[in-house]
Design an enzyme around this catalytic site. Structure first.
Site, PDB file in Angstrom:
ATOM      1  N   MET A  27       0.843  -1.202   0.000  1.00 14.80           N
ATOM      2  CA  MET A  27       0.000   0.000   0.000  1.00 14.80           C
ATOM      3  C   MET A  27       0.879   1.252   0.000  1.00 14.80           C
ATOM      4  O   MET A  27       0.414   2.349   0.332  1.00 14.80           O
ATOM      5  CB  MET A  27      -0.935  -0.005   1.209  1.00 14.80           C
ATOM      6  CG  MET A  27      -1.884  -1.211   1.183  1.00 14.80           C
ATOM      7  SD  MET A  27      -3.472  -0.910   1.958  1.00 14.80           S
ATOM      8  CE  MET A  27      -2.980  -0.589   3.629  1.00 14.80           C
ATOM      9  N   ALA A  29       4.128   3.985   0.900  1.00 14.34           N
ATOM     10  CA  ALA A  29       4.899   4.508   2.046  1.00 14.34           C
ATOM     11  C   ALA A  29       5.947   3.448   2.414  1.00 14.34           C
ATOM     12  O   ALA A  29       6.021   2.967   3.548  1.00 14.34           O
ATOM     13  CB  ALA A  29       4.003   4.861   3.233  1.00 14.34           C
ATOM     14  N   HIS A  31       9.066   1.035   3.234  1.00 11.70           N
ATOM     15  CA  HIS A  31      10.129   1.044   4.245  1.00 11.70           C
ATOM     16  C   HIS A  31      10.965  -0.225   4.080  1.00 11.70           C
ATOM     17  O   HIS A  31      10.716  -1.028   3.161  1.00 11.70           O
ATOM     18  CB  HIS A  31       9.541   1.179   5.656  1.00 11.70           C
ATOM     19  CG  HIS A  31       8.440   0.191   5.959  1.00 11.70           C
ATOM     20  ND1 HIS A  31       8.664  -1.172   6.000  1.00 11.70           N
ATOM     21  CD2 HIS A  31       7.120   0.359   6.209  1.00 11.70           C
ATOM     22  CE1 HIS A  31       7.545  -1.791   6.294  1.00 11.70           C
ATOM     23  NE2 HIS A  31       6.568  -0.894   6.407  1.00 11.70           N
ATOM     24  N   HIS A  34       9.204  -3.573   3.382  1.00 11.49           N
ATOM     25  CA  HIS A  34       8.816  -3.804   1.981  1.00 11.49           C
ATOM     26  C   HIS A  34      10.051  -4.157   1.142  1.00 11.49           C
ATOM     27  O   HIS A  34      10.003  -5.024   0.262  1.00 11.49           O
ATOM     28  CB  HIS A  34       8.175  -2.546   1.389  1.00 11.49           C
ATOM     29  CG  HIS A  34       6.922  -2.096   2.072  1.00 11.49           C
ATOM     30  ND1 HIS A  34       6.843  -0.941   2.803  1.00 11.49           N
ATOM     31  CD2 HIS A  34       5.683  -2.653   2.130  1.00 11.49           C
ATOM     32  CE1 HIS A  34       5.618  -0.779   3.279  1.00 11.49           C
ATOM     33  NE2 HIS A  34       4.892  -1.809   2.892  1.00 11.49           N
ATOM     34  N   LYS A 145       5.360 -11.845   7.290  1.00 11.89           N
ATOM     35  CA  LYS A 145       4.826 -12.592   8.440  1.00 11.89           C
ATOM     36  C   LYS A 145       4.244 -11.639   9.474  1.00 11.89           C
ATOM     37  O   LYS A 145       3.503 -12.049  10.356  1.00 11.89           O
ATOM     38  CB  LYS A 145       5.935 -13.409   9.103  1.00 11.89           C
ATOM     39  CG  LYS A 145       6.393 -14.615   8.323  1.00 11.89           C
ATOM     40  CD  LYS A 145       7.443 -15.312   9.167  1.00 11.89           C
ATOM     41  CE  LYS A 145       7.972 -16.558   8.560  1.00 11.89           C
ATOM     42  NZ  LYS A 145       9.035 -17.147   9.407  1.00 11.89           N
ATOM     43  N   LYS A 146       4.638 -10.364   9.406  1.00 11.20           N
ATOM     44  CA  LYS A 146       4.128  -9.390  10.368  1.00 11.20           C
ATOM     45  C   LYS A 146       2.607  -9.372  10.349  1.00 11.20           C
ATOM     46  O   LYS A 146       1.961  -9.236  11.382  1.00 11.20           O
ATOM     47  CB  LYS A 146       4.675  -8.005  10.048  1.00 11.20           C
ATOM     48  CG  LYS A 146       4.081  -6.965  10.938  1.00 11.20           C
ATOM     49  CD  LYS A 146       4.734  -5.633  10.758  1.00 11.20           C
ATOM     50  CE  LYS A 146       3.987  -4.604  11.555  1.00 11.20           C
ATOM     51  NZ  LYS A 146       2.662  -4.325  10.991  1.00 11.20           N
ATOM     52  N   GLN A 150      -3.252 -12.139   7.830  1.00 15.41           N
ATOM     53  CA  GLN A 150      -3.414 -11.856   6.402  1.00 15.41           C
ATOM     54  C   GLN A 150      -2.744 -12.942   5.547  1.00 15.41           C
ATOM     55  O   GLN A 150      -3.360 -13.501   4.633  1.00 15.41           O
ATOM     56  CB  GLN A 150      -2.801 -10.484   6.099  1.00 15.41           C
ATOM     57  CG  GLN A 150      -2.643 -10.175   4.627  1.00 15.41           C
ATOM     58  CD  GLN A 150      -2.183  -8.744   4.391  1.00 15.41           C
ATOM     59  OE1 GLN A 150      -2.953  -7.817   4.567  1.00 15.41           O
ATOM     60  NE2 GLN A 150      -0.945  -8.553   3.998  1.00 15.41           N
ATOM     61  N   VAL A 173      10.784  -7.227   9.606  1.00 17.72           N
ATOM     62  CA  VAL A 173      11.939  -6.341   9.774  1.00 17.72           C
ATOM     63  C   VAL A 173      11.606  -5.340  10.880  1.00 17.72           C
ATOM     64  O   VAL A 173      10.494  -4.794  10.927  1.00 17.72           O
ATOM     65  CB  VAL A 173      12.252  -5.599   8.454  1.00 17.72           C
ATOM     66  CG1 VAL A 173      13.410  -4.635   8.637  1.00 17.72           C
ATOM     67  CG2 VAL A 173      12.560  -6.601   7.349  1.00 17.72           C
ATOM     68  N   LEU A 181       8.666  -2.525  11.798  1.00  8.65           N
ATOM     69  CA  LEU A 181       8.424  -1.446  10.837  1.00  8.65           C
ATOM     70  C   LEU A 181       7.000  -1.534  10.315  1.00  8.65           C
ATOM     71  O   LEU A 181       6.488  -2.617  10.059  1.00  8.65           O
ATOM     72  CB  LEU A 181       9.402  -1.546   9.662  1.00  8.65           C
ATOM     73  CG  LEU A 181      10.871  -1.305   9.978  1.00  8.65           C
ATOM     74  CD1 LEU A 181      11.693  -1.335   8.695  1.00  8.65           C
ATOM     75  CD2 LEU A 181      11.068   0.030  10.661  1.00  8.65           C
TER      76      LEU A 181
HETATM   77  P1  AMP Z   1       1.465  -2.897   3.502  1.00 12.87           P
HETATM   78  O1  AMP Z   1       2.027  -1.885   2.546  1.00 12.87           O
HETATM   79  O2  AMP Z   1       1.489  -2.455   4.921  1.00 12.87           O
HETATM   80  O3  AMP Z   1       0.131  -3.430   3.036  1.00 12.87           O
HETATM   81  O4  AMP Z   1       2.461  -4.141   3.455  1.00 12.87           O
HETATM   82  C1  AMP Z   1       2.814  -4.751   2.241  1.00 12.87           C
HETATM   83  C2  AMP Z   1       3.529  -6.035   2.560  1.00 12.87           C
HETATM   84  O5  AMP Z   1       4.690  -5.758   3.330  1.00 12.87           O
HETATM   85  C3  AMP Z   1       2.681  -7.012   3.382  1.00 12.87           C
HETATM   86  O6  AMP Z   1       2.880  -8.322   2.901  1.00 12.87           O
HETATM   87  C4  AMP Z   1       3.207  -6.833   4.777  1.00 12.87           C
HETATM   88  O7  AMP Z   1       3.042  -7.971   5.590  1.00 12.87           O
HETATM   89  C5  AMP Z   1       4.692  -6.572   4.492  1.00 12.87           C
HETATM   90  N1  AMP Z   1       5.318  -5.870   5.611  1.00 12.87           N
HETATM   91  C6  AMP Z   1       4.858  -4.773   6.269  1.00 12.87           C
HETATM   92  N2  AMP Z   1       5.679  -4.440   7.289  1.00 12.87           N
HETATM   93  C7  AMP Z   1       6.673  -5.351   7.284  1.00 12.87           C
HETATM   94  C8  AMP Z   1       7.838  -5.570   8.111  1.00 12.87           C
HETATM   95  N3  AMP Z   1       8.121  -4.777   9.130  1.00 12.87           N
HETATM   96  N4  AMP Z   1       8.641  -6.617   7.812  1.00 12.87           N
HETATM   97  C9  AMP Z   1       8.360  -7.450   6.772  1.00 12.87           C
HETATM   98  N5  AMP Z   1       7.272  -7.298   5.964  1.00 12.87           N
HETATM   99  C10 AMP Z   1       6.442  -6.272   6.218  1.00 12.87           C
END
Ligand code: AMP
Length: 273
Positions: A27, A29, A31, A34, A145-146, A150, A173, A181
């Site tokens: 989504m 932003a 870090h 990702h 896995k965070k 999901q 991470v 994160l």
């Molecule tokens: P999001 O943009 O938050 O929807 O996350 C996109 C993908 O990145 C999803 O599969 C999340 O589980 C993964 N993700 C988000 N934060 C972390 C993290 N700290 N470490 C590893 N993967 C992450």
């Protein structure tokens, strides 16, 4: 790096492709979390596709859809620097029409934990992930896995709907002080961020107890809740990899999950034991 916003254009572009495709849905932003998904996708595939799409159907009424962080230019640079081949950046009306076929999250696994406080959230997640997987047709798709519930539901969808993509789970991470994160961490002020460290600290308490062979779920959860105090705890659970409650931690088959609110921000974290 090629940037595409139209789903049919992306499908057409990938149609004759004979190479392996690694797909990382996000989504935005972006870090380091990702980036670790992107790096793994680059290691294991010939082409890497990243999508950035803030999916409206997974946000409930009153949630942070309108203020969800957006960093379009920085995200493009991060993707290009990380060696992404195709960035898929659709608008909501490229993905959805006003009258839609949707997927329904399973009644049990989709409506516990985060699904209990956000009913319908996972139906939105599964619907968009299905659409994105159909657009990209990847060999492998990478998820963190965070977001344990999901990824569990996505794996269930792939299995139950006989889809052929391989879902690859990636470790969480963290910041050097333990905070997982998340794009939502920018909502935390200094005090809330400090308080939020109690979440990873509580998971640390759990792993220490398990390493001392204390495996009783109630005992562990009590100690974790003490560490989390005075955060508003939504849940602390010890589950097996099928998301069923465990009375005792089973090494190699357990996930310990926490959701808590710091300030006004919901934060998720977990460890897989
Ligand atoms: P999001 O943009 O938050 O929807 O996350 C996109 C993908 O990145 C999803 O599969 C999340 O589980 C993964 N993700 C988000 N934060 C972390 C993290 N700290 N470490 C590893 N993967 C992450």
């Amino acid at each position: 790096m090629k940037i595409i916003s139209n789903p049919l254009e992306l499908k057409e572009y990938l149609k004759e492709n004979k190479k392996t495709v690694g797909f990382v849905p996000t989504m935005g932003a972006l870090h380091e979390g990702h980036i670790s998904l992107i790096n793994r996708a680059s290691e294991e595939n010939e082409i890497v596709v990243v999508s950035i799409f803030v999916n409206p159907t997974q946000f409930l009424e009153g949630e942070d859809l309108d203020k969800y962080p957006s960093r379009e230019e920085a995200d493009k640079k991060i993707c290009s620097f990380a060696g992404v081949d195709i960035l898929f950046f659709p608008n909501a009306d490229d993905i959805y029409t006003s009258d839609e076929v949707t997927l329904q999250a399973p009644n049990v696994r989709g409506y516990v934990l985060e699904g209990l406080s956000r009913p319908g959230h996972f139906s939105g997640v599964l619907t968009v992930v299905m659409k994105l997987l159909n657009i990209v047709s990847p060999t492998r798709a990478y998820f963190g896995k965070k977001d344990a519930q999901q990824i569990n539901l996505i794996m269930l969808m792939v299995k139950q709907l006989f889809m052929s993509v391989e879902i690859v789970p990636i470790d969480t991470v963290r910041e050097s002080d333990g905070l997982a994160l998340s794009s939502r961490n920018i909502y935390l002020n200094k005090y809330d961020r400090e308080e939020a460290l109690k979440i990873s600290a509580s998971l640390h308490v759990c792993s220490r107890m398990v390493s001392r062979n204390i495996l009783d779920s109630c005992e562990i959860i009590d100690s974790m809740r003490e560490t989390l105090y005075p955060l508003e705890v939504i849940y602390v659970e010890i589950l097996n990899r099928d998301f069923e409650k465990l009375e005792q931690v089973e090494i190699g088959n357990s996930i310990v999950l926490v959701e808590a609110i710091s300030g006004e921000t919901r934060l998720l974290d977990n460890i897989w034991l």
